[in-house]
Motif scaffolding. Structure first.
Motif, PDB file in Angstrom:
ATOM      1  N   PRO A   1     -10.848  36.470  21.959  1.00  0.00           N
ATOM      2  CA  PRO A   1     -10.451  37.886  22.969  1.00  0.00           C
ATOM      3  C   PRO A   1      -9.864  38.705  22.043  1.00  0.00           C
ATOM      4  CG  PRO A   1      -9.184  35.997  23.537  1.00  0.00           C
ATOM      5  CD  PRO A   1      -9.880  35.317  22.775  1.00  0.00           C
ATOM      6  N   THR A   2      -8.657  38.366  20.762  1.00  0.00           N
ATOM      7  CA  THR A   2      -9.115  39.846  19.872  1.00  0.00           C
ATOM      8  C   THR A   2      -8.818  38.875  18.257  1.00  0.00           C
ATOM      9  OG1 THR A   2      -6.250  39.002  19.793  1.00  0.00           O
ATOM     10  CG2 THR A   2      -6.470  40.110  21.423  1.00  0.00           C
ATOM     11  N   GLY A   3      -8.368  39.961  17.297  1.00  0.00           N
ATOM     12  CA  GLY A   3      -8.711  39.960  16.303  1.00  0.00           C
ATOM     13  C   GLY A   3      -7.074  38.826  15.622  1.00  0.00           C
ATOM     14  N   THR A   4      -6.676  39.652  16.616  1.00  0.00           N
ATOM     15  CA  THR A   4      -5.309  38.603  16.488  1.00  0.00           C
ATOM     16  C   THR A   4      -4.934  37.114  16.119  1.00  0.00           C
ATOM     17  OG1 THR A   4      -3.589  41.072  17.043  1.00  0.00           O
ATOM     18  CG2 THR A   4      -2.294  38.790  16.768  1.00  0.00           C
ATOM     19  N   GLN A   5      -5.754  37.083  17.606  1.00  0.00           N
ATOM     20  CA  GLN A   5      -6.018  35.350  17.528  1.00  0.00           C
ATOM     21  C   GLN A   5      -7.064  34.860  16.973  1.00  0.00           C
ATOM     22  OE1 GLN A   5      -7.353  33.767  21.174  1.00  0.00           O
ATOM     23  NE2 GLN A   5      -5.240  33.459  21.657  1.00  0.00           N
TER      24      GLN A   5
ATOM     25  N   ALA B   1      -0.926  44.634   4.951  1.00  0.00           N
ATOM     26  CA  ALA B   1      -1.851  43.445   5.589  1.00  0.00           C
ATOM     27  C   ALA B   1      -1.604  43.434   6.448  1.00  0.00           C
ATOM     28  CB  ALA B   1      -2.734  42.275   4.689  1.00  0.00           C
ATOM     29  N   HIS B   2      -3.236  43.794   7.811  1.00  0.00           N
ATOM     30  CA  HIS B   2      -2.667  43.823   9.397  1.00  0.00           C
ATOM     31  C   HIS B   2      -1.694  42.056   9.892  1.00  0.00           C
ATOM     32  CE1 HIS B   2      -3.188  43.796  13.620  1.00  0.00           C
ATOM     33  NE2 HIS B   2      -3.257  45.129  13.599  1.00  0.00           N
ATOM     34  N   THR B   3      -3.080  40.929   8.760  1.00  0.00           N
ATOM     35  CA  THR B   3      -2.627  39.579   9.475  1.00  0.00           C
ATOM     36  C   THR B   3      -1.118  39.284   8.004  1.00  0.00           C
ATOM     37  OG1 THR B   3      -3.319  39.440   7.027  1.00  0.00           O
ATOM     38  CG2 THR B   3      -5.123  39.051   8.882  1.00  0.00           C
TER      39      THR B   3
ATOM     40  N   LEU C   1      -7.760  38.664   2.505  1.00  0.00           N
ATOM     41  CA  LEU C   1      -7.761  40.192   1.986  1.00  0.00           C
ATOM     42  C   LEU C   1      -8.510  40.677   3.822  1.00  0.00           C
ATOM     43  CD1 LEU C   1      -9.687  39.319  -1.258  1.00  0.00           C
ATOM     44  CD2 LEU C   1      -7.198  40.408  -1.385  1.00  0.00           C
ATOM     45  N   GLU C   2      -8.346  42.264   3.688  1.00  0.00           N
ATOM     46  CA  GLU C   2      -8.935  43.000   4.630  1.00  0.00           C
ATOM     47  C   GLU C   2      -9.308  44.100   4.842  1.00  0.00           C
ATOM     48  OE1 GLU C   2      -5.990  43.976   6.852  1.00  0.00           O
ATOM     49  OE2 GLU C   2      -6.555  45.853   7.559  1.00  0.00           O
ATOM     50  N   ASN C   3     -10.729  44.459   4.659  1.00  0.00           N
ATOM     51  CA  ASN C   3     -11.441  45.051   4.755  1.00  0.00           C
ATOM     52  C   ASN C   3     -12.178  45.142   5.436  1.00  0.00           C
ATOM     53  OD1 ASN C   3     -13.617  46.724   2.549  1.00  0.00           O
ATOM     54  ND2 ASN C   3     -14.698  45.099   2.581  1.00  0.00           N
TER      55      ASN C   3
ATOM     56  N   LEU D   1     -11.219  36.540   5.341  1.00  0.00           N
ATOM     57  CA  LEU D   1     -11.463  37.907   5.739  1.00  0.00           C
ATOM     58  C   LEU D   1     -10.431  38.549   6.828  1.00  0.00           C
ATOM     59  CD1 LEU D   1     -12.179  40.855   3.528  1.00  0.00           C
ATOM     60  CD2 LEU D   1     -14.130  40.752   5.188  1.00  0.00           C
ATOM     61  N   ASP D   2     -10.133  39.496   7.129  1.00  0.00           N
ATOM     62  CA  ASP D   2      -9.580  40.753   8.460  1.00  0.00           C
ATOM     63  C   ASP D   2     -11.099  41.379   8.064  1.00  0.00           C
ATOM     64  OD1 ASP D   2      -9.295  41.360  10.340  1.00  0.00           O
ATOM     65  OD2 ASP D   2      -7.202  42.164   9.765  1.00  0.00           O
ATOM     66  N   GLY D   3     -11.991  41.353   8.714  1.00  0.00           N
ATOM     67  CA  GLY D   3     -13.555  42.373   8.686  1.00  0.00           C
ATOM     68  C   GLY D   3     -13.074  42.932   9.956  1.00  0.00           C
ATOM     69  N   ALA D   4     -11.791  43.377  10.516  1.00  0.00           N
ATOM     70  CA  ALA D   4     -12.063  43.859  12.228  1.00  0.00           C
ATOM     71  C   ALA D   4     -12.698  45.079  11.533  1.00  0.00           C
ATOM     72  CB  ALA D   4     -10.585  44.215  11.826  1.00  0.00           C
ATOM     73  N   ARG D   5     -12.461  45.392  10.721  1.00  0.00           N
ATOM     74  CA  ARG D   5     -13.892  47.457  10.227  1.00  0.00           C
ATOM     75  C   ARG D   5     -14.379  46.935   9.380  1.00  0.00           C
ATOM     76  NH1 ARG D   5      -7.991  48.603  11.396  1.00  0.00           N
ATOM     77  NH2 ARG D   5      -8.787  49.560  13.619  1.00  0.00           N
ATOM     78  N   ILE D   6     -14.692  45.111   9.116  1.00  0.00           N
ATOM     79  CA  ILE D   6     -16.188  45.357   8.464  1.00  0.00           C
ATOM     80  C   ILE D   6     -17.251  46.313   8.329  1.00  0.00           C
ATOM     81  CG2 ILE D   6     -16.757  43.758   9.247  1.00  0.00           C
ATOM     82  CD1 ILE D   6     -16.372  43.385   5.315  1.00  0.00           C
TER      83      ILE D   6
ATOM     84  N   SER E   1     -13.951  46.209  18.319  1.00  0.00           N
ATOM     85  CA  SER E   1     -13.041  46.573  19.726  1.00  0.00           C
ATOM     86  C   SER E   1     -12.773  47.669  19.082  1.00  0.00           C
ATOM     87  CB  SER E   1     -11.610  45.994  20.532  1.00  0.00           C
ATOM     88  OG  SER E   1     -11.490  45.670  19.888  1.00  0.00           O
ATOM     89  N   LYS E   2     -12.835  47.836  17.387  1.00  0.00           N
ATOM     90  CA  LYS E   2     -12.329  49.058  17.281  1.00  0.00           C
ATOM     91  C   LYS E   2     -13.847  50.142  16.868  1.00  0.00           C
ATOM     92  CE  LYS E   2      -9.072  46.177  16.293  1.00  0.00           C
ATOM     93  NZ  LYS E   2      -9.341  45.001  16.492  1.00  0.00           N
ATOM     94  N   GLY E   3     -14.488  50.264  15.791  1.00  0.00           N
ATOM     95  CA  GLY E   3     -15.213  51.507  15.403  1.00  0.00           C
ATOM     96  C   GLY E   3     -16.579  51.285  16.171  1.00  0.00           C
TER      97      GLY E   3
END
Ligand SMILES: Cc1ncc(COP(=O)(O)O)c(C=O)c1O
Length: 358
Positions: free
Chosen positions: A79-83, A105-107, A158-160, A188-193, A219-221
């Protein structure tokens, strides 16, 4: 700031129609977008099943599509990036283990310490380099010896993109190779990869080589109302599937949401370039007013706002239907519900703030 004639006409029209509703534009995040009618139609007509039994064809299609696109064996819808990030952490680390992660980092900073709170995994936060990664020296120094006094260092996260910056490809290669050589796993937290891929004009699979897992947000860009997909090897994804259930993320007819993700992958990836162009356009306004602005790489503009302006500027903008989270360092985010004409209108309102000279 110079506005084109069309921009001026358009923003005047926009301001006159939106002043009552007080909702011109929302710069707080790229998570604020509304699903388009076409996306909603795709959701409404999606074939669905009970995903806890693995029966949802639309969820399966999304997971497979992303796994293939990113070059992983398997994917898992959350459901979410956090989970998704937390389940990855739990798949890689056990109680008493530790992960190395950037201070910003978000994480580490923005997920309520879920790793520590819910997984008994200790974070070891480290300072970032200007490009957003963590230097190999810092990573090396933070890896704990095999000694009864220490947590076991298991993972580098890491995050990208991070704060709108694209991690340099050479750095990613060095850091993941180094981590593996030192016996660590990599996430990798690739929320916005996809922002990183569009910006670097590189296929997404080339940006994630060297990671044992990647969390991708829809659910981002990309504009979907919810959903992230964790990618990894089959054993990693099977472990994450168990943890997802424990975390309350086992959804039933989740294909309704996955359909939005599939729609977004088809229609909303290439257009991220517009958000990046719009961020560059947006950055010019405050810069021309003499404010400190970090040149944006992707869809985030960071502006230094003197403390005395924070409250009155927030009120001035809100009065004109512009939602922002103004602070000493203000983040303005462009997205698919922030077209150029509305940004022009917002910049005009920004320049009309009466106290700039005080
Ligand atoms: C970089 C990054 N990672 C992870 C997340 C978490 O995503 P979610 O809000 O879906 O939990 C966010 C949310 O904004 C984010 O910006």
């Amino acid at each position: 700031m110079q506005y084109g004639r069309n921009d001026m006409q358009e923003w005047q029209a926009i301001m006159s129609t939106t002043s009552d509703e007080k909702s011109l534009i929302d710069f707080r995040s790229d998570t604020v977008t509304q699903p388009s009618p076409a996306m909603r139609a795709a959701m409404a007509s999606a074939p669905v099943g009970d995903d806890v039994y693995g029966d949802d064809p639309t969820v399966n299609k999304l997971q497979d599509a992303l796994a293939e696109r990113f070059g992983f064996a398997a994917g898992l819808f959350f459901p979410t990036g956090t989970q998704s990030n937390l389940a990855a952490l739990m798949a890689h680390c056990g109680r008493g283990d530790e992960y190395l992660v950037g201070q910003e980092a978000h994480t580490y900073k923005y997920e309520q310490g879920g790793g520590a709170v819910l997984a008994s995994v200790q974070p070891q936060p480290l300072e970032h380099e200007p490009h957003g990664g963590i230097s190999l020296e810092r990573i090396a120094a933070a890896i704990k010896p095999n000694d009864i006094h220490f947590a076991r260092t298991r993972l580098l996260a890491l995050e990208n993109t991070i704060g709108g910056r694209v991690l340099p490809a050479a750095y990613v290669q060095e850091a993941t190779t180094f981590a593996h050589a030192r016996g660590l796993l990599t996430h990798l937290d690739g929320a916005r990869i996809f922002n990183a891929a569009v910006k670097s004009k590189a296929p997404v699979n080339s940006l994630v080589v060297g990671f044992d897992s990647v969390s991708v947000c829809l659910s981002k860009g990309l504009g979907a109302p919810a959903g992230s997909v964790l990618l990894g090897s089959r054993p990693t994804i099977e472990s994450a599937r168990r943890w997802r259930k424990a975390l309350g993320g086992g959804m039933r007819q989740a294909g309704i949401l996955a359909a939005a993700g599939l729609y977004a992958l088809e229609h909303n990836v290439e257009r991220l370039a517009q958000d990046h162009d719009n961020a560059a356009y947006l950055a010019d306004g405050p810069r021309e007013l003499g404010l400190g602005v970090v040149p944006p790489q992707t869809n985030m503009v960071y502006v230094d706002i003197p403390e005395r302006h924070v409250q009155p500027l927030t009120a001035h903008l809100l009065e004109r239907g512009i939602r922002t989270t103004i602070g000493a360092r203000t983040r303005l985010v462009t997205h698919l519900d922030a077209p150029r004409a509305k940004i022009a209108a917002a910049l005009h309102a920004f320049s009309q703030y009466p106290n700039w000279s005080t």
